[in-house]
Design a protein around this motif. Sequence first.
Motif, short mmCIF file in Angstrom:
data_model
loop_
_atom_site.label_atom_id
_atom_site.label_comp_id
_atom_site.label_asym_id
_atom_site.label_seq_id
_atom_site.Cartn_x
_atom_site.Cartn_y
_atom_site.Cartn_z
N SER A 46 -24.24 141.31 67.92
CA SER A 46 -23.87 140.26 67.57
C SER A 46 -22.52 139.72 68.54
N LEU A 50 -22.55 136.27 71.05
CA LEU A 50 -21.40 135.40 70.96
C LEU A 50 -20.87 135.21 72.40
N LEU A 51 -20.69 136.61 72.98
CA LEU A 51 -20.17 136.54 74.24
C LEU A 51 -21.16 135.80 75.45
N VAL A 53 -23.58 133.50 74.44
CA VAL A 53 -24.13 132.12 74.14
C VAL A 53 -22.71 131.38 74.03
N TRP A 54 -21.54 131.84 73.48
CA TRP A 54 -20.31 130.92 73.39
C TRP A 54 -19.43 130.73 74.49
N TYR A 55 -19.29 131.93 75.06
CA TYR A 55 -18.41 132.17 76.18
C TYR A 55 -19.21 132.06 77.73
N GLY A 56 -20.59 132.10 77.53
CA GLY A 56 -21.22 131.99 78.70
C GLY A 56 -21.28 133.27 79.59
N ALA A 61 -15.04 134.34 79.38
CA ALA A 61 -14.21 135.06 78.08
C ALA A 61 -12.82 135.44 78.80
N VAL A 65 -11.17 139.06 74.81
CA VAL A 65 -12.72 139.30 74.36
C VAL A 65 -13.12 140.57 75.06
N ARG A 131 -6.57 134.84 70.23
CA ARG A 131 -6.97 133.66 69.76
C ARG A 131 -5.98 132.69 69.42
#
Length: 134
Positions: A46, A50-51, A53-56, A61, A65, A131
């Motif tokens: 997971s 996220l890495l 999909v979210w950050y490309g 990142a 991250v 964050r």
Amino acid sequence: MAFAILALAPSLAAVEAPQQRLALLCGVFRRFFLLVWHAMPAVLLSGWALLFVWYGGFRGAGWHVHLMHLTGLVMGAVYLTIALGPWREMRAALAAGETAAAAGAAGRIRQLVTLNLALGLLTVAVAAWGRFGG
């Protein structure tokens, strides 16, 4: 991990016979390590999802991250070290009735679980700092 170190270990002092204490600990570890065996890949997969999909990917990142990725991989390696080393030794020693060897393996498990707890707390701190703190 915090439960094993902060609640279970001190409570085991109430069990007077070392063989019974180790048998109880073995039962708890068996269930706990089975859960971790299934949760660890899910957490890593997971995180990678996220890495990417979210950050490309890694390039998009932040430092936090990357550090969380590193600590997650190290925690997985520590778990595998526990599962394939002292946990296996503890079960074999208990089956053979070697209480001292089982206790030694349990001590190594405790040390490695403590290390993983510290790494987990560091990972949470890094996530929050990266964050919200920069």
